[in-house]
Design a protein around this motif. Structure first.
Motif, PDB file in Angstrom:
ATOM      1  N   CYS A 168     -43.819  11.002  67.734  1.00  0.00           N
ATOM      2  CA  CYS A 168     -44.495  10.364  66.582  1.00  0.00           C
ATOM      3  C   CYS A 168     -45.834  11.046  66.314  1.00  0.00           C
ATOM      4  O   CYS A 168     -46.222  11.256  65.160  1.00  0.00           O
ATOM      5  N   PHE A 169     -46.542  11.356  67.388  1.00  0.00           N
ATOM      6  CA  PHE A 169     -47.853  11.980  67.218  1.00  0.00           C
ATOM      7  C   PHE A 169     -47.714  13.370  66.591  1.00  0.00           C
ATOM      8  O   PHE A 169     -48.499  13.764  65.717  1.00  0.00           O
ATOM      9  N   ILE A 170     -46.692  14.081  67.022  1.00  0.00           N
ATOM     10  CA  ILE A 170     -46.445  15.407  66.440  1.00  0.00           C
ATOM     11  C   ILE A 170     -46.172  15.262  64.941  1.00  0.00           C
ATOM     12  O   ILE A 170     -46.722  16.004  64.111  1.00  0.00           O
ATOM     13  N   ASP A 171     -45.365  14.273  64.614  1.00  0.00           N
ATOM     14  CA  ASP A 171     -45.058  14.023  63.200  1.00  0.00           C
ATOM     15  C   ASP A 171     -46.323  13.631  62.430  1.00  0.00           C
ATOM     16  O   ASP A 171     -46.578  14.119  61.326  1.00  0.00           O
ATOM     17  N   PHE A 172     -47.109  12.763  63.037  1.00  0.00           N
ATOM     18  CA  PHE A 172     -48.351  12.295  62.410  1.00  0.00           C
ATOM     19  C   PHE A 172     -49.297  13.476  62.140  1.00  0.00           C
ATOM     20  O   PHE A 172     -49.803  13.653  61.027  1.00  0.00           O
ATOM     21  N   THR A 173     -49.520  14.309  63.146  1.00  0.00           N
ATOM     22  CA  THR A 173     -50.452  15.443  62.975  1.00  0.00           C
ATOM     23  C   THR A 173     -49.885  16.451  61.970  1.00  0.00           C
ATOM     24  O   THR A 173     -50.632  17.058  61.197  1.00  0.00           O
ATOM     25  N   ASP A 174     -48.577  16.572  61.993  1.00  0.00           N
ATOM     26  CA  ASP A 174     -47.934  17.482  61.048  1.00  0.00           C
ATOM     27  C   ASP A 174     -48.221  17.047  59.603  1.00  0.00           C
ATOM     28  O   ASP A 174     -48.623  17.850  58.757  1.00  0.00           O
ATOM     29  N   LEU A 175     -48.035  15.752  59.370  1.00  0.00           N
ATOM     30  CA  LEU A 175     -48.312  15.218  58.030  1.00  0.00           C
ATOM     31  C   LEU A 175     -49.781  15.395  57.662  1.00  0.00           C
ATOM     32  O   LEU A 175     -50.117  15.746  56.530  1.00  0.00           O
ATOM     33  N   MET A 176     -50.632  15.133  58.607  1.00  0.00           N
ATOM     34  CA  MET A 176     -52.078  15.254  58.352  1.00  0.00           C
ATOM     35  C   MET A 176     -52.443  16.702  58.011  1.00  0.00           C
ATOM     36  O   MET A 176     -53.218  16.960  57.091  1.00  0.00           O
ATOM     37  N   GLN A 177     -51.882  17.625  58.779  1.00  0.00           N
ATOM     38  CA  GLN A 177     -52.206  19.037  58.546  1.00  0.00           C
ATOM     39  C   GLN A 177     -51.684  19.517  57.186  1.00  0.00           C
ATOM     40  O   GLN A 177     -52.233  20.436  56.590  1.00  0.00           O
ATOM     41  N   LYS A 178     -50.621  18.880  56.709  1.00  0.00           N
ATOM     42  CA  LYS A 178     -50.086  19.238  55.397  1.00  0.00           C
ATOM     43  C   LYS A 178     -50.836  18.548  54.261  1.00  0.00           C
ATOM     44  O   LYS A 178     -50.420  18.601  53.104  1.00  0.00           O
ATOM     45  N   GLY A 179     -51.899  17.845  54.633  1.00  0.00           N
ATOM     46  CA  GLY A 179     -52.706  17.161  53.620  1.00  0.00           C
ATOM     47  C   GLY A 179     -52.077  15.874  53.124  1.00  0.00           C
ATOM     48  O   GLY A 179     -52.487  15.309  52.109  1.00  0.00           O
ATOM     49  N   ARG A 180     -51.062  15.362  53.824  1.00  0.00           N
ATOM     50  CA  ARG A 180     -50.403  14.127  53.412  1.00  0.00           C
ATOM     51  C   ARG A 180     -50.913  12.967  54.280  1.00  0.00           C
ATOM     52  O   ARG A 180     -50.143  12.261  54.941  1.00  0.00           O
ATOM     53  N   SER A 181     -52.228  12.845  54.310  1.00  0.00           N
ATOM     54  CA  SER A 181     -52.828  11.854  55.211  1.00  0.00           C
ATOM     55  C   SER A 181     -52.457  10.422  54.814  1.00  0.00           C
ATOM     56  O   SER A 181     -52.248   9.559  55.671  1.00  0.00           O
ATOM     57  N   ALA A 182     -52.367  10.185  53.503  1.00  0.00           N
ATOM     58  CA  ALA A 182     -52.028   8.823  53.057  1.00  0.00           C
ATOM     59  C   ALA A 182     -50.646   8.441  53.575  1.00  0.00           C
ATOM     60  O   ALA A 182     -50.442   7.312  54.069  1.00  0.00           O
ATOM     61  N   GLU A 183     -49.733   9.373  53.484  1.00  0.00           N
ATOM     62  CA  GLU A 183     -48.377   9.102  53.957  1.00  0.00           C
ATOM     63  C   GLU A 183     -48.360   8.896  55.475  1.00  0.00           C
ATOM     64  O   GLU A 183     -47.702   7.994  56.000  1.00  0.00           O
ATOM     65  N   ALA A 184     -49.143   9.747  56.153  1.00  0.00           N
ATOM     66  CA  ALA A 184     -49.208   9.636  57.617  1.00  0.00           C
ATOM     67  C   ALA A 184     -49.748   8.274  58.036  1.00  0.00           C
ATOM     68  O   ALA A 184     -49.214   7.612  58.933  1.00  0.00           O
ATOM     69  N   LYS A 185     -50.768   7.842  57.336  1.00  0.00           N
ATOM     70  CA  LYS A 185     -51.384   6.557  57.704  1.00  0.00           C
ATOM     71  C   LYS A 185     -50.474   5.395  57.347  1.00  0.00           C
ATOM     72  O   LYS A 185     -50.483   4.358  58.015  1.00  0.00           O
ATOM     73  N   ARG A 186     -49.740   5.577  56.264  1.00  0.00           N
ATOM     74  CA  ARG A 186     -48.819   4.504  55.883  1.00  0.00           C
ATOM     75  C   ARG A 186     -47.669   4.417  56.893  1.00  0.00           C
ATOM     76  O   ARG A 186     -47.301   3.345  57.340  1.00  0.00           O
ATOM     77  N   LYS A 187     -47.162   5.590  57.240  1.00  0.00           N
ATOM     78  CA  LYS A 187     -46.007   5.638  58.142  1.00  0.00           C
ATOM     79  C   LYS A 187     -46.369   5.139  59.546  1.00  0.00           C
ATOM     80  O   LYS A 187     -45.579   4.498  60.227  1.00  0.00           O
ATOM     81  N   TYR A 188     -47.595   5.468  59.937  1.00  0.00           N
ATOM     82  CA  TYR A 188     -48.024   5.088  61.295  1.00  0.00           C
ATOM     83  C   TYR A 188     -49.216   4.123  61.236  1.00  0.00           C
ATOM     84  O   TYR A 188     -50.189   4.268  61.952  1.00  0.00           O
ATOM     85  N   ALA A 189     -49.071   3.156  60.339  1.00  0.00           N
ATOM     86  CA  ALA A 189     -50.205   2.262  60.041  1.00  0.00           C
ATOM     87  C   ALA A 189     -50.716   1.508  61.264  1.00  0.00           C
ATOM     88  O   ALA A 189     -51.902   1.213  61.366  1.00  0.00           O
ATOM     89  N   GLU A 190     -49.841   1.173  62.177  1.00  0.00           N
ATOM     90  CA  GLU A 190     -50.249   0.328  63.302  1.00  0.00           C
ATOM     91  C   GLU A 190     -50.681   1.138  64.522  1.00  0.00           C
ATOM     92  O   GLU A 190     -50.912   0.573  65.581  1.00  0.00           O
ATOM     93  N   THR A 191     -50.743   2.456  64.351  1.00  0.00           N
ATOM     94  CA  THR A 191     -51.098   3.288  65.514  1.00  0.00           C
ATOM     95  C   THR A 191     -52.601   3.465  65.643  1.00  0.00           C
ATOM     96  O   THR A 191     -53.360   3.235  64.696  1.00  0.00           O
TER      97      THR A 191
END
Lengths: 484, 475
Positions: B446-469
């Protein structure tokens, strides 16, 4: 038929109105020690004290036979487990028993003793020594930093009358504390009012005034007072006080000073007398108290090179004294050590000299300056004539704090605060000291209904004997109200 | 039918309308504010002990507050509380009716005017937490009714009223509109408000240990919006052992979110009592009980006395527990509450008080040092440890977290989710961490996925997907 009905109704009425309070005979006698509340068994009381009403817990019926010497004086049938003696009867009994013993035989009917049991009589010793008529004290919740309704009250010790001297009802943001009187006089009084329009309120020679010490000296505020017996001076300590709270343990809070100095207020000239020796950061001086002749000022003191410290259990107070000249308002050169904490152990608070000057009564605790929160705190007494300690252990409770104390004007009685009832709510106890220095067992301040001692939701603070009822002008309760 | 009733038996119609008004107001109070009324009782105090009477009845002007305090006892039972709240304004209207009947000509046709007092009386009730204002108004109304009745002995029905006002429609419309306005004011008021009811409800659930009830009641949005809801839900998570899994799902953003360290408003102190009671720390719980009591205009309140009775029973301190129970026994509505505690009280009668050994540690400094001290003393206490670890995470203090974590978690133990997420995050700077502690593969992925999204500039999606983390909280 109607006649029988009338007799029946009459019987029901008479029996009902009497509340079944008929003197009964018991089936058993026991030598088991009777448990009464308050514990008045074997106490020594002044001959002018209010009736010592007491109660037996869980009793269905209780009755008591009061005997002066071997004669049956009168009988009292209790109600709700309480033996309440009518004041007039009590007064006569006290007069008859003066200097002797009052013996009380109690019979109880309870679940344990449904047929009733008579206990071996217990004694109350009636001293010839009368007690001062009144005692003044503050009533406040035994919380920590807050208050709501509080006030300074007075109690007629010869009856159950309690009246407010001054309360904060007009402004419950104001804290009232540290009341004091010169030489037991109810004609003069001072107290501090802490709040937006606070100050030290002084009623003296018929005049009411409020002093803000910040206006007349660099000393911003004053704390513990001691009014000079001749009336012209009031010694104060000026304390910077803090509290810390313990998350566990029976002692929830520690109160301590990071600074405290001694000053003397000259009432006639409205000036504050300071002495550089008692104004240093390296020494804490507190709890001033005058010798009865007003020639010495006693106080508690702690000196250290490391002051100010936040808090340490190494802080232990000595008792020192310095001469005072009332003519000039100056403190003497020599400072005597009366109690040395390093040698004697523990810490000494509230030094109080008996009116004849022989004894010094103080509160001992392991450390610190606020013994009321210390379970180990006890009253101790120095014999200033003979030297050494005088044994007053009879006055102390083994488990709970025994603390603030005052002498009666004749030195035969002391009143002190103790938490022995429940560990939290301070109650007043009175104890006798005979002319040979022998202490009597202390007794709880009598109340008309003994349950009042338990149900009262406030603690007693700073009990001081006074020679009469204080009548402050009405403005005394308004002088500290914040101005709109 | 109503027209006939009003025209032929106006007084009966008036009585009927008063009954309807009572029912309507009762229903609003009972269904909308049951927990707030309970809270009002808890925040009030009444006793027949002489001390209380002496202080409360110091002068004539204290009488309304004294009567109010007496009535507030019954708010413990919302059915009765709602009835009192309904009867007070209706009683005022009834008193006005008496005045009308005594002094106006053809009075029965004018009884509708009595209902005009209903909305102001209800308005006065809002925010009148000790009932002194409403009782004052009721006493004034009763005094007027009495005066009108006495004056009627000499001269009655002497004031004429314009005939146009004697219309049956007025007798119907004015009461209906008055009741409607009153109900509307109760439903839509800022002073009383749903907010207080919500918090009072949570307090009720907390006092009764219904932690799952709190978790069901409080949504993430509630926790973000309402600081009381946030604290109650965090307390419920702690009590149910779920704090290290969901703390950041409910808006934890500060170590002070766990209790009210520096606030002194209504409801704060009572929450703090529950918080410290949950931690098993009696001294701070008693401290906050005292302060809660002092906030009340009576200087003492039922809630605080009940808290302290229970706390001292828990401490096996018979004398103090008995004292508070004795005090409560001098009130009107504590019979059952006391009888439920008498067995426990009896059991501790001859016990030694069970106070913990005195500590040299102080509390009320700030949250993390307090919890650090508790964890040092009680390393096996999971609650203390979770509070400490979650607080350090909330403060984004990785160093303190790692220090406390490494002292209490062994590498073979799988740590709760949030702690693993924090470890992964710390490992991104210090990979050696992962040699010492176990992290689930799923979390790592999950963390790899989260950082991947963040690095792609999709932080909103990352935060939504992993909102409770924890990662969503940090970034």
């Amino acid at each position: 038929m109607k006649g029988i009905l009338k007799i029946f109704i009459l019987f029901v009425l008479v029996y009902g109105l009497s509340g079944c309070r008929i003197w009964r005979d018991t089936s058993y006698v026991t030598d088991v020690e009777l448990e009464i509340f308050p514990d008045y068994k074997g106490v020594t009381v002044p001959c002018n004290i209010a009736p010592l009403n007491f109660m037996i817990e869980d009793a269905d019926h209780v009755q008591a036979n009061f005997m002066a010497g071997s004669d049956a004086s009168f009988r009292i049938i209790g109600k709700d487990g309480v033996i309440a003696v009518p004041e007039k009867k009590w007064r006569e009994l006290m007069e008859d028993s003066k200097g002797g013993t009052l013996s009380i035989e109690v019979s109880v009917w309870s679940e344990e003793w449904p047929e009733g049991v008579t206990y071996t009589p217990f004694n109350i010793y009636i001293s010839d020594d009368e007690i001062d008529g009144w005692v003044a004290y503050r009533l406040i919740e035994p919380g920590y930093v807050g208050w709501r309704q509080l006030g300074i009250y007075q109690r007629d010790l010869t009856s159950f009358e309690e009246t407010a001297i001054v309360t904060n009802k007009a402004d419950d943001g104001t804290c009232l504390n540290c009341h004091n009187f010169p030489a037991f006089s109810s004609e003069s009084m001072m107290f501090h009012a802490r709040g937006a329009n606070g100050g030290t309120v002084i009623y003296h020679e018929g005049k009411l005034s409020k002093v803000d010490f910040g206006d007349i000296s660099p000393v911003k505020s004053t704390t513990y007072p001691a009014w000079h017996p001749e009336g012209d001076y009031i010694a104060y300590s000026s304390n910077t006080t803090h509290q810390i709270f313990f998350d566990e343990g029976r002692q929830p809070v520690e109160v301590f000073d990071t600074a405290s100095d001694l000053v003397v207020y000259d009432l006639k000239n409205n000036r504050l007398i300071t002495d550089p020796r008692f104004m240093t950061e390296e020494t804490l001086e507190t709890f001033p108290s005058w010798s009865p002749d007003g020639r010495y000022l006693y106080f508690s003191s702690y000196a250290s090179d490391t002051l100010p410290v936040l808090f340490s259990t190494d802080i232990r107070y000595d008792i020192l004294r310095v001469a005072f000249d009332p003519e000039t308002g100056t403190l003497g050169e020599k400072i005597d050590t009366v109690f040395c904490a390093a040698e004697d152990g523990g810490s000494a608070s509230y030094p109080r000299i008996s009116p004849e000057g022989r004894y010094l009564l103080y509160t001992w605790s392991q450390y610190g300056t606020f013994p009321v929160w210390h379970q180990e705190a006890d009253l101790r007494m120095l014999d200033l004539e003979e030297g050494g300690d005088a044994d007053v252990s009879l006055w102390n409770d083994a488990d709970q704090a025994d603390s603030y104390h005052s002498w009666s004007s004749d030195g035969r009685w002391i009143v002190f605060g103790s938490r022995r009832l429940d560990g939290r709510y301070t109650r007043l106890f009175i104890a006798h000291l005979d002319e040979d220095g022998n202490p009597g067992k202390p007794f709880l301040l009598p109340q008309e209904d003994p349950r009042h001692n338990v149900l009262r939701m406030k603690s007693y603070n700073v009990p001081e004997f006074i020679d009469g009822k204080v009548e402050l002008p009405r403005e005394a309760a308004e002088i500290f109200i914040p101005k709109q | 039918m109503m027209k006939r009733l009003i025209s032929e038996r106006p007084f009966s119609a008036y009585g009927l309308l008063l009954g309807v008004a009572t029912l309507a107001l009762w229903a609003v109070w009972f269904f909308m504010y049951p927990y707030f009324m309970r809270w009002m009782e808890g925040y009030s105090f009444f006793s027949t002990v002489p001390d209380y009477t002496g202080i409360m009845l110091d002068s004539f002007k204290d009488i309304p507050q004294y009567i109010g305090a007496f009535l507030l006892q019954f708010f413990r039972f919302p059915v009765l509380g709602a009835l009192i709240q309904a009867l007070v304004p209706v009683g005022i209207a009834a008193c006005a009716g008496v005045v009308i009947r005594k002094i106006f000509r053809e009075p029965d046709q004018l009884l509708w005017a009595a209902f005009l007092l209903l909305p102001p009386a209800v308005l006065l009730q809002l925010g009148d937490m000790n009932l002194s204002k409403t009782v004052t108004m009721l006493l004034i109304a009763a005094g007027c009714a009495l005066a009108a009745s006495l004056s009627a002995l000499c001269k009655r029905n002497f004031i004429p009223f314009p005939g146009v006002l004697h219309h049956y429609l007025l007798m119907l419309a004015i009461p209906v509109v008055s009741v409607g306005i009153s109900v509307f004011m109760l439903l839509d008021n800022d002073k009383l408000g749903r907010y207080h009811e919500e918090v009072a409800h949570l307090e009720y659930l907390g006092e009764n240990g219904d932690w799952d009830g709190i978790l069901r009641t409080v949504s993430r949005q509630d926790a973000l919006r309402n600081r009381f809801a946030r604290r109650y839900v965090l307390l419920a998570l702690s009590e149910t052992g779920r704090l290290p899994d969901y703390a950041f799902s409910y808006g934890l953003s500060d170590a002070d979110d766990f209790l009210f360290q520096h606030e002194d408003f209504l409801f704060c102190r009572s929450f703090n009592v529950l918080f410290y009671r949950s931690l098993g720390l009696a001294n701070p719980a008693v401290y906050h009980s005292y302060h809660y009591a002092l906030q009340s205009s009576y200087g003492v309140c039922f809630d605080a006395v009940r808290y302290m009775a229970d706390l001292y029973i828990g401490l096996k301190d018979y004398d103090l527990a008995r004292k508070y129970i004795d005090i409560l026994s001098h009130s009107s509505c504590h019979g059952r509450w006391i009888s439920r505690r008498l067995p426990a009280l009896d059991r501790i009668r001859n016990s030694e008080p069970a106070y913990a050994v005195s500590s040299d540690k102080f509390i009320f400094t700030s949250f993390i040092p307090d919890m650090t001290s508790l964890v040092q003393r009680y390393p096996e206490n999971r609650k203390y440890l979770d509070y400490l670890l979650c607080a350090t995470l909330a403060e984004k203090d990785a160093e303190s977290f790692l220090r406390a974590f490494s002292q209490h978690y062994k590498e073979e133990i799988s740590a709760p989710r949030l702690y693993q997420e924090a470890l992964v995050l710390i490992a991104s700077q210090n990979p050696d961490i992962l040699k010492r502690f176990k992290v689930d593969k799923e979390i790592w992925n999950c963390f790899i996925d989260f950082t991947d999204l963040m690095q792609k500039g999709r932080s909103a999606e990352a935060k939504r997907k992993y909102a409770e983390t924890y990662w969503a909280y940090v970034y």
